[in-house]
Motif scaffolding. Sequence first.
Motif, PDB file in Angstrom:
ATOM      1  N   ASP A  44       5.764  10.640   7.434  1.00 53.67           N
ATOM      2  CA  ASP A  44       5.177  11.869   7.978  1.00 53.67           C
ATOM      3  C   ASP A  44       4.557  12.719   6.878  1.00 53.67           C
ATOM      4  N   ASP A  45       5.279  12.849   5.739  1.00 54.21           N
ATOM      5  CA  ASP A  45       4.733  13.614   4.618  1.00 54.21           C
ATOM      6  C   ASP A  45       3.487  12.947   4.039  1.00 54.21           C
ATOM      7  N   TYR A  46       3.466  11.614   4.068  1.00 58.88           N
ATOM      8  CA  TYR A  46       2.299  10.896   3.549  1.00 58.88           C
ATOM      9  C   TYR A  46       1.071  11.157   4.425  1.00 58.88           C
ATOM     10  N   LEU A  47       1.259  11.114   5.729  1.00 61.76           N
ATOM     11  CA  LEU A  47       0.136  11.360   6.638  1.00 61.76           C
ATOM     12  C   LEU A  47      -0.341  12.805   6.561  1.00 61.76           C
ATOM     13  N   LYS A  48       0.585  13.730   6.257  1.00 62.91           N
ATOM     14  CA  LYS A  48       0.199  15.136   6.122  1.00 62.91           C
ATOM     15  C   LYS A  48      -0.367  15.448   4.746  1.00 62.91           C
ATOM     16  N   GLY A  49      -0.196  14.523   3.813  1.00 62.08           N
ATOM     17  CA  GLY A  49      -0.685  14.750   2.455  1.00 62.08           C
ATOM     18  C   GLY A  49       0.211  15.661   1.646  1.00 62.08           C
ATOM     19  N   THR A  50       1.498  15.729   1.980  1.00 57.38           N
ATOM     20  CA  THR A  50       2.439  16.621   1.288  1.00 57.38           C
ATOM     21  C   THR A  50       3.530  15.832   0.583  1.00 57.38           C
ATOM     22  N   THR A  63       0.829  -1.194   0.000  1.00 60.80           N
ATOM     23  CA  THR A  63       0.000   0.000   0.000  1.00 60.80           C
ATOM     24  C   THR A  63       0.867   1.248   0.000  1.00 60.80           C
ATOM     25  N   GLU A  64       0.230   2.388  -0.234  1.00 55.93           N
ATOM     26  CA  GLU A  64       0.958   3.653  -0.239  1.00 55.93           C
ATOM     27  C   GLU A  64       1.592   3.925   1.119  1.00 55.93           C
ATOM     28  N   GLU A  65       0.894   3.573   2.178  1.00 57.18           N
ATOM     29  CA  GLU A  65       1.438   3.811   3.518  1.00 57.18           C
ATOM     30  C   GLU A  65       2.649   2.916   3.779  1.00 57.18           C
ATOM     31  N   GLU A  66       2.586   1.675   3.317  1.00 62.18           N
ATOM     32  CA  GLU A  66       3.733   0.780   3.487  1.00 62.18           C
ATOM     33  C   GLU A  66       4.945   1.278   2.704  1.00 62.18           C
ATOM     34  N   LEU A  67       4.709   1.800   1.509  1.00 54.12           N
ATOM     35  CA  LEU A  67       5.812   2.376   0.734  1.00 54.12           C
ATOM     36  C   LEU A  67       6.381   3.606   1.415  1.00 54.12           C
ATOM     37  N   ALA A  68       5.487   4.431   1.964  1.00 55.27           N
ATOM     38  CA  ALA A  68       5.953   5.633   2.663  1.00 55.27           C
ATOM     39  C   ALA A  68       6.816   5.264   3.860  1.00 55.27           C
ATOM     40  N   ARG A  69       6.431   4.223   4.581  1.00 54.05           N
ATOM     41  CA  ARG A  69       7.222   3.787   5.733  1.00 54.05           C
ATOM     42  C   ARG A  69       8.564   3.214   5.278  1.00 54.05           C
ATOM     43  N   LYS A  70       8.560   2.470   4.174  1.00 56.07           N
ATOM     44  CA  LYS A  70       9.787   1.849   3.687  1.00 56.07           C
ATOM     45  C   LYS A  70      10.779   2.873   3.178  1.00 56.07           C
ATOM     46  N   PHE A  71      10.289   3.913   2.504  1.00 56.34           N
ATOM     47  CA  PHE A  71      11.176   4.909   1.899  1.00 56.34           C
ATOM     48  C   PHE A  71      11.355   6.157   2.762  1.00 56.34           C
ATOM     49  N   GLY A  72      10.807   6.145   3.967  1.00 51.49           N
ATOM     50  CA  GLY A  72      11.118   7.185   4.925  1.00 51.49           C
ATOM     51  C   GLY A  72      10.391   8.498   4.760  1.00 51.49           C
ATOM     52  N   TYR A  73       9.206   8.510   4.128  1.00 52.11           N
ATOM     53  CA  TYR A  73       8.444   9.760   4.047  1.00 52.11           C
ATOM     54  C   TYR A  73       7.022   9.560   4.615  1.00 52.11           C
ATOM     55  N   TRP A  82       6.789  15.047  -5.706  1.00 49.49           N
ATOM     56  CA  TRP A  82       6.858  14.260  -6.935  1.00 49.49           C
ATOM     57  C   TRP A  82       7.952  13.202  -6.828  1.00 49.49           C
ATOM     58  N   TRP A  83       9.098  13.560  -6.298  1.00 51.70           N
ATOM     59  CA  TRP A  83      10.200  12.617  -6.186  1.00 51.70           C
ATOM     60  C   TRP A  83       9.869  11.492  -5.201  1.00 51.70           C
ATOM     61  N   GLN A  84       9.217  11.820  -4.089  1.00 51.68           N
ATOM     62  CA  GLN A  84       8.845  10.787  -3.125  1.00 51.68           C
ATOM     63  C   GLN A  84       7.861   9.799  -3.729  1.00 51.68           C
ATOM     64  N   HIS A  85       7.017  10.281  -4.605  1.00 55.64           N
ATOM     65  CA  HIS A  85       6.041   9.394  -5.256  1.00 55.64           C
ATOM     66  C   HIS A  85       6.703   8.553  -6.354  1.00 55.64           C
ATOM     67  N   THR A  86       7.701   9.127  -7.038  1.00 57.09           N
ATOM     68  CA  THR A  86       8.340   8.442  -8.165  1.00 57.09           C
ATOM     69  C   THR A  86       9.427   7.488  -7.717  1.00 57.09           C
ATOM     70  N   LYS A  87      10.095   7.791  -6.622  1.00 59.78           N
ATOM     71  CA  LYS A  87      11.243   7.002  -6.156  1.00 59.78           C
ATOM     72  C   LYS A  87      10.906   5.513  -5.972  1.00 59.78           C
ATOM     73  N   PRO A  88       9.809   5.139  -5.295  1.00 60.01           N
ATOM     74  CA  PRO A  88       9.490   3.702  -5.172  1.00 60.01           C
ATOM     75  C   PRO A  88       9.234   3.029  -6.514  1.00 60.01           C
ATOM     76  N   GLN A  89       8.669   3.765  -7.462  1.00 56.22           N
ATOM     77  CA  GLN A  89       8.405   3.181  -8.777  1.00 56.22           C
ATOM     78  C   GLN A  89       9.705   2.881  -9.511  1.00 56.22           C
ATOM     79  N   ILE A  90      10.669   3.805  -9.419  1.00 52.93           N
ATOM     80  CA  ILE A  90      11.968   3.579 -10.064  1.00 52.93           C
ATOM     81  C   ILE A  90      12.672   2.396  -9.405  1.00 52.93           C
ATOM     82  N   TRP A  91      12.599   2.328  -8.084  1.00 51.89           N
ATOM     83  CA  TRP A  91      13.243   1.225  -7.365  1.00 51.89           C
ATOM     84  C   TRP A  91      12.652  -0.118  -7.784  1.00 51.89           C
TER      85      TRP A  91
END
Length: 347
Positions: free
Chosen positions: A177-183, A165-175, A186-195
């Motif tokens: 807090d930004d995910y919970l705040k909705g902020t 899920t998006e939350e699991e990706l946010a926890r794995k890639f270290g963002y 673009w790079w945080q969203h793209t980085k897991p896809q590139i990985w």
Amino acid sequence: MNLMDSENRVVLNVGGIRHETYKATLKKIPATRLSRLTEALANYDPILNEYFFDRHPGVFAQVLNYYRTGKLHYPTDVCGPLFEEELEFWGLDSNQVEPCCWMTYTQVCEHSWKDKKSLETLGLVYSARDSDSPPQDHRSLEYHRDTQETLAVLERLDLDTEKPTEEELARKFGYEDDYLKGTVSWWQHTKPQIWSLFDEPYSSNAAKIIGVISVFFICVSILSFCLKTHPDMRVPVIRNITVKTANGSAAWVLDKTQTNAHVAFFYIECVCNAWFTFEILVRFISSPNKCEFVTSSVNIIDYIATLSFYVDLVLQRFASHLENADILEFFSIIRIMRLFKLTRHSS
């Protein structure tokens, strides 16, 4: 925790009756309609966040219970052919009906067949698909599948192929807090896809294509290394030497001092190592944990094999005059370690 729980649940609207269950429950019986639900389906309503199926709600209650408990019961308020038709739609086999309902189910099917044959005799119903004998079960009850044991094996093997899920990706890639705040940037969203594209070859079709490209360059690089040592693939270095003959006159002779690999192998290695360098940089930049990435044994082999190419270039450029060039061969042989990269693409 509540947010993750709600993301793992799915709502199914069947014939106007809403059912709610977990996605993992629908994955328990693979290769069925419910195990392949995606939001890209036409019957998914993003506003209501539910899937709509215009099917019999009474039969579906037993179908969903089959996913939950592994036991398929026959509802006595529907006819046998309707029950079979609904099971066929959901991708289930009527032979999985529990023994407690099996006799009732087969008797209803047989009575339905006899009633239909009577109507055909009167000329009221005709179907070219029907045979002259009642439907027979092609498998005896001794071969009735033990669904509970199958489900237990699937659960032990943890065959849940859902993407994180998006939350699991946010926890794995270290963002997170930004995910919970909705902020999320673009790079945080793209980085897991590139990985996923470069480090998880089986995560998507695009990742499989990149994996095939990587394996292709690995094989070409190793094949090039092996072929360039073959005598027929090497070019002799000819030197023109002036010598004096016995009568004191000068003469010229050709002397073969050594052999070098054909220049085509150099360009092949340049292209292959350009890809390997690009791949390492992209994986490092998009990695969720830089320290873990750097210290990975497979990645260390990758660094050494790729770095040996550049070291070999430098030595050939500035130390080609050395008589003892064993170090050049050593750095060339190191590249054979790239075979270990194939472990990332094995499953």
